[in-house]
Design a protein around this motif. Structure first.
Motif, PDB file in Angstrom:
ATOM      1  N   MET A  48       0.839  -1.185   0.000  1.00  0.00           N
ATOM      2  CA  MET A  48       0.000   0.000   0.000  1.00  0.00           C
ATOM      3  C   MET A  48       0.885   1.249   0.000  1.00  0.00           C
ATOM      4  SD  MET A  48      -3.018  -1.295  -0.058  1.00  0.00           S
ATOM      5  CE  MET A  48      -4.017   0.127   0.276  1.00  0.00           C
ATOM      6  N   VAL A  49       0.605   2.159  -0.941  1.00  0.00           N
ATOM      7  CA  VAL A  49       1.351   3.421  -1.036  1.00  0.00           C
ATOM      8  C   VAL A  49       0.343   4.559  -1.140  1.00  0.00           C
ATOM      9  CG1 VAL A  49       3.390   2.391  -2.094  1.00  0.00           C
ATOM     10  CG2 VAL A  49       1.520   3.183  -3.549  1.00  0.00           C
ATOM     11  N   THR A  50       0.803   5.765  -0.789  1.00  0.00           N
ATOM     12  CA  THR A  50      -0.042   6.963  -0.874  1.00  0.00           C
ATOM     13  C   THR A  50       0.358   7.728  -2.126  1.00  0.00           C
ATOM     14  OG1 THR A  50      -0.186   7.076   1.532  1.00  0.00           O
ATOM     15  CG2 THR A  50      -0.765   9.056   0.295  1.00  0.00           C
ATOM     16  N   THR A  51      -0.601   7.946  -3.018  1.00  0.00           N
ATOM     17  CA  THR A  51      -0.318   8.586  -4.298  1.00  0.00           C
ATOM     18  C   THR A  51      -1.505   9.418  -4.723  1.00  0.00           C
ATOM     19  OG1 THR A  51       0.292   8.193  -6.594  1.00  0.00           O
ATOM     20  CG2 THR A  51      -1.150   6.587  -5.567  1.00  0.00           C
ATOM     21  N   THR A  52      -1.249  10.401  -5.578  1.00  0.00           N
ATOM     22  CA  THR A  52      -2.294  11.277  -6.098  1.00  0.00           C
ATOM     23  C   THR A  52      -2.658  10.861  -7.515  1.00  0.00           C
ATOM     24  OG1 THR A  52      -2.924  13.564  -6.524  1.00  0.00           O
ATOM     25  CG2 THR A  52      -0.646  12.941  -7.016  1.00  0.00           C
ATOM     26  N   CYS A  53      -3.659  11.561  -8.121  1.00  0.00           N
ATOM     27  CA  CYS A  53      -4.144  11.199  -9.449  1.00  0.00           C
ATOM     28  C   CYS A  53      -3.197  11.741 -10.513  1.00  0.00           C
ATOM     29  CB  CYS A  53      -5.563  11.724  -9.644  1.00  0.00           C
ATOM     30  SG  CYS A  53      -5.679  13.523  -9.595  1.00  0.00           S
ATOM     31  N   TYR A  54      -3.622  11.548 -11.781  1.00  0.00           N
ATOM     32  CA  TYR A  54      -2.780  11.990 -12.904  1.00  0.00           C
ATOM     33  C   TYR A  54      -2.681  13.513 -12.964  1.00  0.00           C
ATOM     34  CZ  TYR A  54      -3.226   7.196 -14.610  1.00  0.00           C
ATOM     35  OH  TYR A  54      -3.188   5.831 -14.726  1.00  0.00           O
ATOM     36  N   CYS A  55      -3.802  14.196 -12.737  1.00  0.00           N
ATOM     37  CA  CYS A  55      -3.798  15.658 -12.885  1.00  0.00           C
ATOM     38  C   CYS A  55      -3.330  16.385 -11.632  1.00  0.00           C
ATOM     39  CB  CYS A  55      -5.192  16.155 -13.287  1.00  0.00           C
ATOM     40  SG  CYS A  55      -6.471  15.833 -12.050  1.00  0.00           S
ATOM     41  N   LYS A  56      -3.050  15.678 -10.560  1.00  0.00           N
ATOM     42  CA  LYS A  56      -2.522  16.221  -9.301  1.00  0.00           C
ATOM     43  C   LYS A  56      -3.531  17.125  -8.574  1.00  0.00           C
ATOM     44  CE  LYS A  56       1.390  14.397 -10.611  1.00  0.00           C
ATOM     45  NZ  LYS A  56       1.863  13.137 -10.018  1.00  0.00           N
ATOM     46  N   LYS A  57      -4.799  17.059  -8.923  1.00  0.00           N
ATOM     47  CA  LYS A  57      -5.803  17.904  -8.280  1.00  0.00           C
ATOM     48  C   LYS A  57      -6.377  17.261  -7.038  1.00  0.00           C
ATOM     49  CE  LYS A  57      -7.241  20.243 -12.530  1.00  0.00           C
ATOM     50  NZ  LYS A  57      -8.400  20.520 -13.440  1.00  0.00           N
ATOM     51  N   ALA A  58      -6.544  15.916  -7.064  1.00  0.00           N
ATOM     52  CA  ALA A  58      -7.137  15.225  -5.918  1.00  0.00           C
ATOM     53  C   ALA A  58      -6.097  15.049  -4.816  1.00  0.00           C
ATOM     54  CB  ALA A  58      -7.697  13.882  -6.361  1.00  0.00           C
TER      55      ALA A  58
ATOM     56  N   ARG B 295      -2.877   0.289  -3.656  1.00  0.00           N
ATOM     57  CA  ARG B 295      -1.870  -0.763  -3.857  1.00  0.00           C
ATOM     58  C   ARG B 295      -0.795  -0.273  -4.814  1.00  0.00           C
ATOM     59  NH1 ARG B 295      -2.626  -5.442  -1.598  1.00  0.00           N
ATOM     60  NH2 ARG B 295      -4.703  -6.023  -0.848  1.00  0.00           N
ATOM     61  N   CYS B 296       0.398  -0.739  -4.560  1.00  0.00           N
ATOM     62  CA  CYS B 296       1.526  -0.293  -5.370  1.00  0.00           C
ATOM     63  C   CYS B 296       1.344  -0.674  -6.834  1.00  0.00           C
ATOM     64  CB  CYS B 296       2.819  -0.869  -4.799  1.00  0.00           C
ATOM     65  SG  CYS B 296       4.306  -0.317  -5.669  1.00  0.00           S
ATOM     66  N   SER B 297       0.716  -1.849  -7.081  1.00  0.00           N
ATOM     67  CA  SER B 297       0.527  -2.288  -8.469  1.00  0.00           C
ATOM     68  C   SER B 297      -0.503  -1.442  -9.192  1.00  0.00           C
ATOM     69  CB  SER B 297       0.091  -3.761  -8.500  1.00  0.00           C
ATOM     70  OG  SER B 297      -1.103  -3.936  -7.750  1.00  0.00           O
ATOM     71  N   ALA B 298      -1.337  -0.685  -8.446  1.00  0.00           N
ATOM     72  CA  ALA B 298      -2.348   0.189  -9.055  1.00  0.00           C
ATOM     73  C   ALA B 298      -2.201   1.596  -8.504  1.00  0.00           C
ATOM     74  CB  ALA B 298      -3.744  -0.365  -8.799  1.00  0.00           C
ATOM     75  N   ARG B 299      -0.989   2.048  -8.419  1.00  0.00           N
ATOM     76  CA  ARG B 299      -0.744   3.360  -7.827  1.00  0.00           C
ATOM     77  C   ARG B 299      -1.236   4.487  -8.712  1.00  0.00           C
ATOM     78  NH1 ARG B 299       5.439   4.333  -7.092  1.00  0.00           N
ATOM     79  NH2 ARG B 299       5.283   2.307  -6.050  1.00  0.00           N
ATOM     80  N   GLU B 300      -1.245   4.308 -10.002  1.00  0.00           N
ATOM     81  CA  GLU B 300      -1.722   5.343 -10.909  1.00  0.00           C
ATOM     82  C   GLU B 300      -3.220   5.221 -11.054  1.00  0.00           C
ATOM     83  OE1 GLU B 300       0.421   4.930 -14.521  1.00  0.00           O
ATOM     84  OE2 GLU B 300       2.326   5.622 -13.695  1.00  0.00           O
ATOM     85  N   TRP B 301      -3.923   6.389 -10.820  1.00  0.00           N
ATOM     86  CA  TRP B 301      -5.378   6.366 -10.873  1.00  0.00           C
ATOM     87  C   TRP B 301      -5.883   7.702 -11.370  1.00  0.00           C
ATOM     88  CZ3 TRP B 301      -8.259   9.505  -7.347  1.00  0.00           C
ATOM     89  CH2 TRP B 301      -7.471  10.170  -6.403  1.00  0.00           C
ATOM     90  N   SER B 302      -7.126   7.741 -11.753  1.00  0.00           N
ATOM     91  CA  SER B 302      -7.754   8.935 -12.317  1.00  0.00           C
ATOM     92  C   SER B 302      -8.882   9.383 -11.401  1.00  0.00           C
ATOM     93  CB  SER B 302      -8.292   8.652 -13.723  1.00  0.00           C
ATOM     94  OG  SER B 302      -9.024   9.744 -14.219  1.00  0.00           O
ATOM     95  N   CYS B 303      -8.951  10.702 -11.172  1.00  0.00           N
ATOM     96  CA  CYS B 303     -10.019  11.261 -10.336  1.00  0.00           C
ATOM     97  C   CYS B 303     -11.290  11.529 -11.128  1.00  0.00           C
ATOM     98  CB  CYS B 303      -9.546  12.551  -9.669  1.00  0.00           C
ATOM     99  SG  CYS B 303      -9.155  13.877 -10.863  1.00  0.00           S
ATOM    100  N   GLN B 304     -11.260  11.331 -12.461  1.00  0.00           N
ATOM    101  CA  GLN B 304     -12.384  11.496 -13.363  1.00  0.00           C
ATOM    102  C   GLN B 304     -12.864  12.937 -13.471  1.00  0.00           C
ATOM    103  OE1 GLN B 304     -13.264   8.964 -15.260  1.00  0.00           O
ATOM    104  NE2 GLN B 304     -11.787   7.661 -14.172  1.00  0.00           N
ATOM    105  N   LEU B 305     -12.089  13.902 -12.958  1.00  0.00           N
ATOM    106  CA  LEU B 305     -12.424  15.310 -13.127  1.00  0.00           C
ATOM    107  C   LEU B 305     -11.835  15.833 -14.437  1.00  0.00           C
ATOM    108  CD1 LEU B 305     -11.754  16.612  -9.501  1.00  0.00           C
ATOM    109  CD2 LEU B 305     -13.960  16.077 -10.543  1.00  0.00           C
ATOM    110  N   PRO B 306     -12.368  16.947 -14.980  1.00  0.00           N
ATOM    111  CA  PRO B 306     -11.787  17.495 -16.224  1.00  0.00           C
ATOM    112  C   PRO B 306     -10.319  17.871 -16.029  1.00  0.00           C
ATOM    113  CG  PRO B 306     -13.949  18.453 -15.824  1.00  0.00           C
ATOM    114  CD  PRO B 306     -13.599  17.680 -14.591  1.00  0.00           C
ATOM    115  N   CYS B 307      -9.533  17.608 -17.063  1.00  0.00           N
ATOM    116  CA  CYS B 307      -8.095  17.844 -16.978  1.00  0.00           C
ATOM    117  C   CYS B 307      -7.793  19.344 -16.812  1.00  0.00           C
ATOM    118  CB  CYS B 307      -7.413  17.276 -18.214  1.00  0.00           C
ATOM    119  SG  CYS B 307      -5.638  17.565 -18.262  1.00  0.00           S
ATOM    120  N   GLY B 308      -8.302  20.215 -17.719  1.00  0.00           N
ATOM    121  CA  GLY B 308      -8.145  21.653 -17.605  1.00  0.00           C
ATOM    122  C   GLY B 308      -6.826  22.206 -18.094  1.00  0.00           C
TER     123      GLY B 308
END
Length: 896
Positions: free
Chosen positions: A269-279, A285-298
């Motif tokens: 388990m790791v602490t990570t933010t979304c792709y756009c860094k807004k959330a 989990r480390c194997s799924a550390r990359e995730w999307s907050c589903q908000l508009p990129c902007g």
């Protein structure tokens, strides 16, 4: 126990103690037993000395028995150890269901316990690794693709880091060595054998360096060399924590026990933010550390006007999807285009006036200034030897010198004077060498020279020749298919023709149980030697006997066990139920097999065949009627059937004139309404002839055998004479016998003219008829006078009625008189001739009677002189007749 083992050892030692001849230092041969002791003395020993023959001491016998016991004990222990190793050595050996649920289930659970309990990992992410672990225990799943053989537990193996396929250590070493040799064999440079040639994995083609060639046997995680055989661990595993780096690397290590196949996803388990860094950062989990907050990129797009409207995503933003009206770079045209590509060029020429003021820009839609006029400044002549300073409105003249440019051949130069346009083709004749260098030929320089010689060098596959015409030596790679049969013996190599061994067959085959619910996936080629997996399902085959269901048992191959349920068949004859056990698949000893030809041939074991036995006979008494339905008698059920009461049948035959004289027999009643006295098809058939009376006048018997009813009309042909008794007519007998008098007369008529003569002497003119011919002769007849000179034609009936006659006239009488005179003269001459002949005969007779000599008789013979009539009467008679006829015809013509 030891005493018994000693007795067995001593007995075996004595049994194996056959004497063997060995050379001795003495003069004879010594016989030595298997135990090393001398059991017998020397044979034929020469020389004095004490005899070695004598009984062994009890201590020596005890020592020998103890030694034999120890040898047998060690042999038994070695055999037991070998049996245990063989039991756990091969992954192709089938194990029981309870064993799999117990021991193998515990092994798999222990392998994944760290992942599932300590880190709360998801079992769904372990499916791929779990499949590899299960294949290590399944029958025939672990197979070396190089030799297509099972990978046993006690064999050294190597696992590919790309596809995780397992190979035998000797097989992969030979593969790597052969691959490196085939890659390096075509090279002949100085660094041969020094360069690091890679070798590929036989399955995934992942390339390894030469230094990565396996030389030692390691476990899956690579910690332990030559891992020991442990039945409580995964085969070829060391039992320790894997601790291999995850792929892609994340900084953590695998927590499973040493296992085959790929490592599962990292469960940390790791602490990570979304792709756009807004959330806000969240634990994942480390194997799924990359995730999307589903908000508009902007983020601002490359067009610089709009922002990215996609949901939070990884990587760069996509191009701007909007459309706007944009001008080209020259500003002459405008069009609706994607906002992501604001710069575009139209297809029109610029056309702006250049600084010289005489020419325009000829570039297609461009950015920036048009530049100076390309004809301004100093310009060279076409041959680039002279330079001229002329206005842009004037063309550069030719310098008059030779062109001297290098032609296309690259050897000769242009010999023309300075000229515009391209130079001409080189036409000089040179001695040219072909591309392969084997032939030379004098020909124009601009033409290429290719000979017809085909290259005989071998291509890189070392199997096929180049066969290219005039090859310069750089033969192309072989483009033919390999087509060799792979090790699986099912497919052929689809690769381009190559050297060395073909890659293993990439196909897999499912080996299924009989019902198909349980299967194991094995490499292609192993399906013939892999034992099918054991299935837990119940056998779903339909029963082979008559029962609707069979006794429950597991799925299996081969035939089902025999049925032991009660038969309960309804007997076809009596309808009772069979109480015997099911006998549809009874084993019967096969008879009539091959007999031994002599005492030297061993008798074969008795063979049994599986066959269905009939139900036992039924004993219930059943009233049964005899075949002819004369009586009813009780018979046992198993013997119930048609039987004969031995009486005469007595049924009326089809002829309705006689009865069947056969013994009581089966009779098939075609029509039940006729009665029991009617004969059936099984009764005798009357073979007597028909005895019924025939029609009046029919001489023929009835052609049918004895039959009912009237006889059929007689159709035989009857031969009769017609009315004129000349022609034979053939008429059906029935027509004659059934015809009246007129019809009979008509049938007897031959349709020809009646051959009978009328009283007048002429033939009857009527058609063949019965009775007397009618006297109405109308035929014309010729009447003549008595001398036959005068003739007339009259109807025959008138001549007969009136008695008409024709008298001779004077001419006829005169001719008659002359004819009578001629006849009288002829008669008189004949009479005289006869008299002379008789007189001569009389005289000759008298001379013979007198006996006179021949000469005197000749002198005395009276010479009779023949008359003219006697000499020429045979000529005169026809001539006279001809004269008379001509005279008569002449007179008749005059009269007519």
């Amino acid at each position: 126990m030891e005493a018994s083992w000693r007795q067995v050892a001593g007995g075996r030692g004595r049994a194996r103690g056959r004497a063997t001849a060995a050379p001795s230092s003495g003069n004879g041969l010594h016989l030595r037993g298997a135990g090393g002791g001398r059991e017998k003395g020397s044979v034929g020993a020469v020389g004095p000395g004490p005899s070695p023959r004598g009984a062994a001491t009890p201590a020596a016998a005890e020592l020998m028995s103890q030694r034999k016991f120890e040898e047998i004990k060690k042999a038994n222990q070695a055999a037991a150890k070998k049996l245990v190793e063989e039991h756990f050595s091969s992954s192709s050996e089938e194990e029981g269901d309870e064993d799999f649920e117990g021991k193998q289930g515990k092994i798999v659970a222990n392998t994944f316990t760290t992942y599932t309990t300590q880190t709360d990992g998801d079992m769904r992410e372990l499916e791929r690794t779990k499949q590899y672990v299960h294949e290590a225990f399944q029958a025939g799943a672990m197979t070396c693709l190089i030799c297509i053989a099972s990978v046993k537990r006690n064999q050294a193996v190597w696992s590919c880091s790309g596809c995780f396929c397992i190979f035998h250590m000797p097989c992969i070493q030979k593969w790597a060595k052969d691959s490196q040799f085939l890659v390096s064999s075509p090279l002949t440079d100085d660094d041969f054998g020094k360069r690091d040639y890679p070798w590929p994995c036989p399955k995934c083609r992942f390339e390894y360096k030469r230094s990565d060639t396996p030389s030692r046997y390691y476990c899956y995680c690579g910690k332990v060399e030559d891992p020991p055989l442990d039945p409580w661990l995964v085969p070829h595993s060391c039992g320790q924590v894997c601790e291999r780096e995850f792929k892609p690397p994340c900084g953590h290590k695998c927590l499973l026990l040493c296992h085959p196949g790929p490592c599962p996803p990292c469960p940390k388990m790791v602490t990570t933010t979304c792709y756009c860094k807004k959330a806000k950062p969240i634990p994942r989990r480390c194997s799924a550390r990359e995730w999307s907050c589903q908000l508009p990129c902007g983020r601002k797009l490359l067009c610089g006007q709009h922002k990215c409207e996609s949901s939070c995503h990884a990587g760069n933003c996509p191009p701007c999807p909007r459309v706007s009206r944009q001008k080209c770079v020259c500003g002459k045209q405008a069009a609706e285009r994607s906002c992501a590509s604001p710069l575009w060029h139209c297809d029109q020429v610029c056309g702006k006036t250049l600084p010289c003021g005489h020419h325009t820009c000829e570039q297609v839609c461009h950015i920036g200034a048009c530049g100076e006029c390309p004809r301004s400044g100093k310009r060279f002549c076409p041959c680039q030897k002279s330079k001229f300073s002329l206005p842009c409105t004037e063309d550069v003249p030719t310098c008059g010198d030779s062109c001297d440019k290098v032609l296309e051949c690259g050897i000769h130069r242009c010999s023309q004077r300075c000229h515009r346009g391209p130079c001409e083709t080189c036409r000089q004749e040179v001695e040219k060498q072909c591309r392969c260098g084997k032939h030379t030929k004098r020909m124009p320089c601009h033409k290429p020279y290719l000979c017809e010689t085909k290259c005989v060098k071998m291509r890189d596959c070392q199997k096929h020749q180049c066969r290219r015409k005039c090859c310069p030596g750089n033969c192309p790679p072989c483009d033919q298919n390999c087509g060799r049969t792979l090790g699986c013996r099912n497919h052929k190599c689809p690769s381009i023709c190559h050297r060395g061994s073909c890659y293993p067959c990439p196909e897999t085959v499912d080996v299924k149980c009989n019902c198909g619910s349980t299967k194991v996936t094995v490499p292609c080629g192993r399906e013939r030697t892999t034992r099918p997996p054991k299935c837990k399902e119940q056998c779903s085959r339909p029963p082979t006997c008559h029962h609707t269901s069979q006794e429950k048992h597991r799925c299996h191959f081969g035939s089902c066990p025999p049925c032991h349920q009660p038969c309960q068949k309804v007997l076809e004859k009596c309808g009772h139920l069979c109480p015997a056990p099911c006998h549809d698949q009874a084993l019967i000893k096969q008879t009539g097999r091959h007999q031994p030809t002599g005492p030297w041939e061993q008798p074969s074991e008795p063979a049994f065949i599986q066959t269905a036995l009939p139900c036992p006979p039924c004993q219930v008494p059943i009233p049964t009627e005899c075949l002819g339905k004369h009586e009813v008698s009780p018979l046992p059920c198993h013997t119930v059937g048609p039987y004969s009461c031995k009486r005469v049948c007595g049924r009326t035959l089809d002829c309705q004139n006689h009865t069947c004289m056969k013994e009581c027999h089966k009779v098939t009643e075609i029509d039940a309404f006729i009665g029991k006295n009617k004969a059936g098809p099984e009764c005798l058939h009357c073979e007597e002839g028909c005895s019924k009376s025939r029609p009046l006048g029919c001489p023929h018997p009835c052609v049918l055998p004895c039959h009912p009813g009237e006889c059929p009309p007689c159709v035989q042909m009857l031969r009769i004479k017609c009315h004129c008794k000349i022609t034979s007519l053939y008429v059906e007998c029935r027509k004659i016998t059934t015809a009246d008098i007129d019809e009979k007369n008509l049938l007897s008529c031959c349709k020809n003219q009646c051959p009978k003569e009328l009283p007048c002497g002429h033939r009857c003119k009527e058609m063949c008829h019965p009775g007397e011919c009618p006297f109405n002769c109308n035929q014309k007849v010729k009447l003549r006078c008595p001398c036959k000179r005068i003739k007339k034609e009259l109807q025959c009936n008138k001549v007969r009625e009136n008695q008409i006659s024709i008298e001779c006239d004077t001419t006829c009488k005169e001719m008659k008189r002359k004819a009578s005179e001629i006849k009288e003269a002829e008669a008189k001459a004949a009479l005289e001739e006869e008299k002379r002949r008789q007189q001569a005969e009389l005289e000759a007779f008298e001379n013979r009677l007198k006996g006179r000599r021949k000469k005197s008789r000749k002198r005395d013979e009276v010479a009779v002189e023949l008359t003219l009539w006697q000499k020429y009467k045979y000529f005169l008679l026809p001539a006279c007749a001809l004269v008379v006829l001509v005279f008569a015809w002449y007179i008749a013509r005059d009269v007519a």
